[in-house]
Design a protein around this motif. Sequence first.
Motif, PDB file in Angstrom:
ATOM      1  N   GLY A  92       0.846  -1.194   0.000  1.00 54.59           N
ATOM      2  CA  GLY A  92       0.000   0.000   0.000  1.00 54.59           C
ATOM      3  C   GLY A  92       0.880   1.242   0.000  1.00 54.59           C
ATOM      4  N   TYR A  93       0.380   2.304  -0.622  1.00 54.57           N
ATOM      5  CA  TYR A  93       1.189   3.523  -0.728  1.00 54.57           C
ATOM      6  C   TYR A  93       0.293   4.737  -0.531  1.00 54.57           C
ATOM      7  CZ  TYR A  93       4.394   7.030  -2.755  1.00 54.57           C
ATOM      8  OH  TYR A  93       5.186   8.136  -2.968  1.00 54.57           O
ATOM      9  N   LEU A  94       0.704   5.614   0.362  1.00 56.60           N
ATOM     10  CA  LEU A  94       0.014   6.888   0.563  1.00 56.60           C
ATOM     11  C   LEU A  94       1.037   7.999   0.411  1.00 56.60           C
ATOM     12  CD1 LEU A  94      -2.864   8.012   1.591  1.00 56.60           C
ATOM     13  CD2 LEU A  94      -1.578   8.487   3.693  1.00 56.60           C
ATOM     14  N   LYS A  95       0.904   8.708  -0.700  1.00 51.33           N
ATOM     15  CA  LYS A  95       1.847   9.813  -0.941  1.00 51.33           C
ATOM     16  C   LYS A  95       1.361  11.020  -0.155  1.00 51.33           C
ATOM     17  CE  LYS A  95       4.301  12.117  -4.656  1.00 51.33           C
ATOM     18  NZ  LYS A  95       5.486  12.192  -3.776  1.00 51.33           N
ATOM     19  N   VAL A  96       2.288  11.654   0.549  1.00 48.29           N
ATOM     20  CA  VAL A  96       1.916  12.786   1.397  1.00 48.29           C
ATOM     21  C   VAL A  96       2.518  14.066   0.808  1.00 48.29           C
ATOM     22  CG1 VAL A  96       2.173  13.792   3.703  1.00 48.29           C
ATOM     23  CG2 VAL A  96       1.778  11.326   3.441  1.00 48.29           C
ATOM     24  N   PRO A  97       1.681  15.063   0.518  1.00 44.75           N
ATOM     25  CA  PRO A  97       2.190  16.302  -0.080  1.00 44.75           C
ATOM     26  C   PRO A  97       3.314  16.898   0.771  1.00 44.75           C
ATOM     27  CG  PRO A  97      -0.207  16.315  -0.015  1.00 44.75           C
ATOM     28  CD  PRO A  97       0.235  15.113   0.748  1.00 44.75           C
ATOM     29  N   LYS A  98       4.354  17.291   0.109  1.00 42.28           N
ATOM     30  CA  LYS A  98       5.500  17.970   0.735  1.00 42.28           C
ATOM     31  C   LYS A  98       6.368  17.075   1.623  1.00 42.28           C
ATOM     32  CE  LYS A  98       3.133  22.411   0.803  1.00 42.28           C
ATOM     33  NZ  LYS A  98       2.486  23.380   1.678  1.00 42.28           N
ATOM     34  N   ALA A  99       6.008  15.806   1.792  1.00 43.20           N
ATOM     35  CA  ALA A  99       6.860  14.938   2.614  1.00 43.20           C
ATOM     36  C   ALA A  99       8.174  14.689   1.898  1.00 43.20           C
ATOM     37  CB  ALA A  99       6.151  13.620   2.873  1.00 43.20           C
ATOM     38  N   LYS A 100       9.287  14.728   2.639  1.00 41.25           N
ATOM     39  CA  LYS A 100      10.586  14.512   1.998  1.00 41.25           C
ATOM     40  C   LYS A 100      11.109  13.088   2.248  1.00 41.25           C
ATOM     41  CE  LYS A 100      13.228  16.370   5.904  1.00 41.25           C
ATOM     42  NZ  LYS A 100      14.431  16.990   6.393  1.00 41.25           N
ATOM     43  N   ARG A 101      10.513  12.388   3.193  1.00 39.33           N
ATOM     44  CA  ARG A 101      10.979  11.041   3.515  1.00 39.33           C
ATOM     45  C   ARG A 101       9.894  10.017   3.214  1.00 39.33           C
ATOM     46  NH1 ARG A 101      16.472  11.413   4.286  1.00 39.33           N
ATOM     47  NH2 ARG A 101      16.969  13.043   5.806  1.00 39.33           N
ATOM     48  N   THR A 102      10.343   8.796   2.998  1.00 37.03           N
ATOM     49  CA  THR A 102       9.404   7.684   2.782  1.00 37.03           C
ATOM     50  C   THR A 102       9.757   6.551   3.745  1.00 37.03           C
ATOM     51  OG1 THR A 102       9.201   8.271   0.458  1.00 37.03           O
ATOM     52  CG2 THR A 102       8.519   6.026   1.087  1.00 37.03           C
ATOM     53  N   VAL A 103       8.726   5.965   4.318  1.00 38.50           N
ATOM     54  CA  VAL A 103       8.911   4.872   5.283  1.00 38.50           C
ATOM     55  C   VAL A 103       8.067   3.678   4.845  1.00 38.50           C
ATOM     56  CG1 VAL A 103       8.531   4.157   7.672  1.00 38.50           C
ATOM     57  CG2 VAL A 103       9.352   6.474   7.180  1.00 38.50           C
ATOM     58  N   VAL A 104       8.614   2.468   4.920  1.00 36.81           N
ATOM     59  CA  VAL A 104       7.798   1.267   4.689  1.00 36.81           C
ATOM     60  C   VAL A 104       7.563   0.563   6.025  1.00 36.81           C
ATOM     61  CG1 VAL A 104       7.418  -0.833   3.356  1.00 36.81           C
ATOM     62  CG2 VAL A 104       8.973   0.907   2.475  1.00 36.81           C
ATOM     63  N   HIS A 209      10.474  -5.540  -6.724  1.00 39.40           N
ATOM     64  CA  HIS A 209       9.667  -4.319  -6.564  1.00 39.40           C
ATOM     65  C   HIS A 209      10.467  -3.228  -5.873  1.00 39.40           C
ATOM     66  CE1 HIS A 209       6.337  -6.678  -8.010  1.00 39.40           C
ATOM     67  NE2 HIS A 209       6.554  -7.576  -7.085  1.00 39.40           N
ATOM     68  N   ARG A 210      11.765  -3.257  -6.110  1.00 40.18           N
ATOM     69  CA  ARG A 210      12.624  -2.297  -5.428  1.00 40.18           C
ATOM     70  C   ARG A 210      12.224  -0.850  -5.750  1.00 40.18           C
ATOM     71  NH1 ARG A 210      18.959  -3.459  -5.030  1.00 40.18           N
ATOM     72  NH2 ARG A 210      18.198  -5.230  -6.227  1.00 40.18           N
ATOM     73  N   ASP A 211      11.763  -0.629  -6.966  1.00 44.63           N
ATOM     74  CA  ASP A 211      11.394   0.749  -7.332  1.00 44.63           C
ATOM     75  C   ASP A 211      10.205   1.243  -6.520  1.00 44.63           C
ATOM     76  OD1 ASP A 211      13.396   0.932  -9.088  1.00 44.63           O
ATOM     77  OD2 ASP A 211      12.176   0.570 -10.892  1.00 44.63           O
ATOM     78  N   ILE A 212       9.149   0.459  -6.476  1.00 45.17           N
ATOM     79  CA  ILE A 212       7.961   0.976  -5.775  1.00 45.17           C
ATOM     80  C   ILE A 212       8.100   0.843  -4.264  1.00 45.17           C
ATOM     81  CG2 ILE A 212       6.400   0.628  -7.736  1.00 45.17           C
ATOM     82  CD1 ILE A 212       5.302  -1.816  -6.424  1.00 45.17           C
ATOM     83  N   LEU A 213       9.043   0.019  -3.814  1.00 46.24           N
ATOM     84  CA  LEU A 213       9.267  -0.093  -2.362  1.00 46.24           C
ATOM     85  C   LEU A 213      10.330   0.902  -1.872  1.00 46.24           C
ATOM     86  CD1 LEU A 213       9.210  -3.975  -1.853  1.00 46.24           C
ATOM     87  CD2 LEU A 213       7.654  -2.328  -0.778  1.00 46.24           C
ATOM     88  N   LYS A 214      10.879   1.670  -2.786  1.00 45.45           N
ATOM     89  CA  LYS A 214      11.972   2.609  -2.431  1.00 45.45           C
ATOM     90  C   LYS A 214      11.625   3.360  -1.135  1.00 45.45           C
ATOM     91  CE  LYS A 214      14.938   5.915  -4.914  1.00 45.45           C
ATOM     92  NZ  LYS A 214      15.289   6.697  -3.738  1.00 45.45           N
ATOM     93  N   THR A 215      12.600   3.397  -0.227  1.00 47.36           N
ATOM     94  CA  THR A 215      12.295   3.935   1.096  1.00 47.36           C
ATOM     95  C   THR A 215      13.550   4.508   1.757  1.00 47.36           C
ATOM     96  OG1 THR A 215      11.336   3.364   3.246  1.00 47.36           O
ATOM     97  CG2 THR A 215      12.691   1.679   2.213  1.00 47.36           C
TER      98      THR A 215
END
Lengths: 507, 507
Positions: A92-104, A209-215
Motif C-alpha cells: 500500500g502507498y500513501l503519498k503525502v504532499p511535501k513529505a521529503k521522507r518515505t517509510v515502509v 519491486h525495489r522501485d515501488i518499495l523505495k524507502t
Amino acid sequence: MKNYVVPVLLMSAMGGSGAALADLPGDVDAYRAQHESEIVDQFAAFVSQKSVAANPEGVAATAHYLEGELKARGFEVKEFTGAPGVAPAVFGYLKVPKAKRTVVYYAHYDGQPVTPSQWSSDPFTPTLRAGASLKDESIDWHQHTPPFDPEWRLYGRATGDDKATIQAFLIAFDALKSLKRSPSVNVKVLWEGEEEAGSTHLATYLREHRDILKTDLWLIGDGPVHQSRKPQVYFGARGVIGVDVTLYGPNHALHDGHYGNWVPNPATEAANLIAAMRDDEGRILIPGFYDDVRAVTETEQLALNAMPPVDADLKREFGLGRTEGGQSWLTSLMRPALNVRGIRSGQVGDAAANAIPVDAEVSIDFRLVPNETPDRVRDLFEGFLKSKGYTLSSHPPDAEARLAHPKIAYLKWEEGYPALRSDMSSPAAKAVIAAANSGARQSVLVAPSLGGSVPLYMFDQLYHVPIVGIPIANHDDNQHAANENLRLKNLWDGIDTYASLLAELNW
Amino acid sequence: MKNYVVPVLLMSAMGGSGAALADLPGDVDAYRAQHESEIVDQFAAFVSQKSVAANPEGVAATAHYLEGELKARGFEVKEFTGAPGVAPAVFGYLKVPKAKRTVVYYAHYDGQPVTPSQWSSDPFTPTLRAGASLKDESIDWHQHTPPFDPEWRLYGRATGDDKATIQAFLIAFDALKSLKRSPSVNVKVLWEGEEEAGSTHLATYLREHRDILKTDLWLIGDGPVHQSRKPQVYFGARGVIGVDVTLYGPNHALHDGHYGNWVPNPATEAANLIAAMRDDEGRILIPGFYDDVRAVTETEQLALNAMPPVDADLKREFGLGRTEGGQSWLTSLMRPALNVRGIRSGQVGDAAANAIPVDAEVSIDFRLVPNETPDRVRDLFEGFLKSKGYTLSSHPPDAEARLAHPKIAYLKWEEGYPALRSDMSSPAAKAVIAAANSGARQSVLVAPSLGGSVPLYMFDQLYHVPIVGIPIANHDDNQHAANENLRLKNLWDGIDTYASLLAELNW
C-alpha cells in the motif's frame, strides 16, 4: 516504578519535533477511549480471517480484506504474488504532499499453524477474556461500557504475531484522520502472508519491486515488547539455521540384554554428540565457532545497561531453579546459541522396552549473531561431525551405506539467514526513538537486538537504509503456541506509538 | 560346517549313561516325523491361548489348559496363586519309581504385551509361514504331507518365549511314552504366568512351596539358542535394574530465540548427563562402577573360547557399520552394560518448534554381572547424579521444588535383581551337558551366561542347587516384539533335547 537511566547517546534523540506535538498521545487516547468497542470489533474481524498456510483461500481472503482496509484509508494498493496459490503480499502507498521522507511499514498477516484441540477457544473465533487465565469466561464487550479493563486479552491465532501491529497502524491512521492530522512522511506498507512458512518469496518481492518499495527507513512490526511490559524498539535480531540429525543403530530394535554393549546405541551416540558440542552452560564447544562473532559495541552495551533488569521476574515466571551461562538474560542474547529443540530415540516411561533403538533424531537450531553466516555455521557443524568419525549424508542412508560406514549421520538442513544489527545512531534511528518516546510518553526501551530471529538482513542487503523494529505484542502472548492472545493495553499502547510514528516522524 | 573345539573340562561330561541309549534321538525323530501335523496342531492350540497380562481370564484359562495337558500325562497338578486375579503358576509332579534325583523344569507360559496393529497376522491366531519373511502366504499344514520344511515358522505371541519349551517338554514326554521309556528322575514342572510382568509372585511361590518344589536341579526353559543356530545350554544370566529419569526446563515451552542460552535446556542436560555416564564404546564412567565386577574365571573363558564366532554374521544381520567396546560379542556380555532404552524431549523433524522443551525423559537399564547388586548400582547412579548437582526426587517435583533447586531429577526405579553364574562343573551340570549332547547328537554349546536377564538368582538363593538353562527358540524369533515366531527346526531340536533330558539325565 523505578526509573531507568537512558544512555546519553539515546537521550539526544529525544528532543526533535515531538516536543511541539506533545498533546498528540492524549488526543489519540481520547479518540481510542471513545471507540474501544469498535476497535475490538475491527480487530476481531481481522483475527477471524483464517490466514494460516494450511488454508490458502483464507490467506488470499485476508490479503483482500487488508486491501479493502487500505483503500478505505486512501492508499493505493497492489498485490505481490509469487505464483498461483502462493500467499500474496499486500503493498500500500500513501503519498503525502511535501513529505521529503518515505517509510515502509513491514508486518506479516499470516499466523502459525493451529492445533484446535490444544486451544481453549477456536483459534479463529476471537474470544475476549479477563486476563491470562484460560478458565475465565469469555466476555461480550458489547455488553460493557468503555473504558474496558486494559488487562483483558483477545484470544485468537496471530493476535500478537503480527495482526496487532497491522491493526494498531490502521486505528492510528483513523485517529489521526479524526484529529485532522496528516502523516509526516510518505507511507508505504508491505504486509507479508507467508512469514510463518519461511518468507519464501519475500526476497524476490524485495528485489523485483525495489522501485515501488523505495524507502528511507524500514519499520518492522514483529516481535514482542519488553518483558517488563514497557514499550521498546529494537535494531536487530539474531539469525537462525536449523538442522535435523539422524544417527543409526541396528536395522531393527534389538534386545539390549543380548546385544547391549556390543551393538552401538544411537541414543547414547546422540547424547555424546550433543555433549561434545554444547556444555550445560550453553557454551558451544565446536572448534572455531566463536571466531566470527564480533564483540558487543559500546553503543550496544550502553543500551543493554539501560534495560530494566527482569531476570528475577523471568526466573520466577518460568519456574527456573537456575539459568545458563552466568550472564544476564539480555546479554546472553548477544551471543550465538545452540538450541536442542528435541531428541527422540526408542521409548521412555511405561512404553520403554529393553531394546537398543534403531535410530536417534536430534533437532537443533543455531541462533546467530553478527558476523556469523549460516554457510559458515553449517561448515563448522559438518566439520565437527566428521572429526567425530561421522560420514554425512543428505538423504536417509540405505542398508549398504550403513554397513559400509562405522558412523553415519543424515543431516536435513533448513534454510537459514544471518543476524542483523542496524545502526542505532543514524538520524532516522534517532527520529524513530523520539517519535516512539512521544507516543509512549516515556523513554521507550532501546534493544540492540531481539533474541529471536527476523530476516532483517534481507531489507538491509537490498535497501541499505536503517531498520527499526516497533513491536506491540505482550511477551506472554503464547505466540507460536496454542491460545495466542493480545492484551488490550498492548493494543492501546501500540495505537499511541503508531500514531506518533505516522504523524511525528521527522529527520 | 566348521567343527569347534569343546573345552577339555566339558568333554569329560560327554561320556556317562547317554552312550548306552545312543538310539534315543533317532527313535524320537521317527516319532516326531510321524506326528508333525499333530504336533503343530497342539502347539497352535497352546499359542492360541491368550496368556498376556492384559487378559487375566486368558492367563487363567491357559493355566487350566496346561493343567489338563499335565494330568493327561499322569502328573499330579497344583496351582500356585498369589491373590485373586493374579496369574497362577502351574505345578506338576511325576514321581518315578526308583529315581534318586528330582529335577524341576521352569518356564513361563505368559507372553509380552501385544500391539496387534504391528503384527502381520493376529498374535493369537497361530500362522505358519515358509520362513522369516512376513510377506509369505500362510501355510495350511493339514494340506501338506510330513516331513514339513523345518525352516517353516509358526507366528504368534509367546511362540518362542516360552511356549516352545513347554510344548517340547510335553511332546518329548509323549514320544518317550510311545517308546515305552520312563523318565530317569522324578520330574516336577513350574510354569509361571507372570514372567513378562516382572515375576512378581515367583519369589513367594519359591519360598512358600519349598517343600513340594524340593529339587536337585533347576532346568530353565527360557532364552534363545545360539546365534549360529546350534543348540546351547547356559549357566547364568545378567541381572538388571531400570530407571526412568526426568529432568526439567521451563514450566512451559519457551521461544528458543528469545530465551535460548539463558533458560536451561533439559534436552542438552540429559545429553550431558548420559555422555558423562557412558562413552561411545559402552564404557560406564560412573566412578566405582566396575569395583564389584568379578573377573571372568578360567572355566568361563574356556567355554567362551569354544563358542563359534558369529560376530561377522551378526554385524551383517543387524546392518552395523561398527560395534562397541572392541571385544567380541560374547565377551562383551560378561561385562555390565548401561543401555539407554529411550530419550524424549521436545519435538523433532517437521514437528520441531523453535522452543526450549519443558522436560527431558531418559529411560535406562543396567545389565549387571557378578558380584554387582541392584542396590549398589542404584547408590552409585544416585551418587553420580548428586555429584553433578542434581537434587533427586522420587516423585515429579512441584513448581516450588523446581524453583528451589538449580537441577532436579525425578527418578522412577524399577525392581531389579542381580546376575547369577551357576557352577559349570558340578556333577549335575555335567550330566545335563551329556544328556543335551546326546539329544542333539553333537556337542552343544555351553555358555557361561546369557546377555539377557533371567531371575536365576531367586532359584539359587532359596534352593542352593545347580541351575542350567535349556533354551529352544531361534535367536531371530522377534521375542518382545511384533511377529514373534518359532522356527519348526528349533521345536524339533527341542523335542530331541527334552526327550534326552527326561530319559537320560543321570548323576
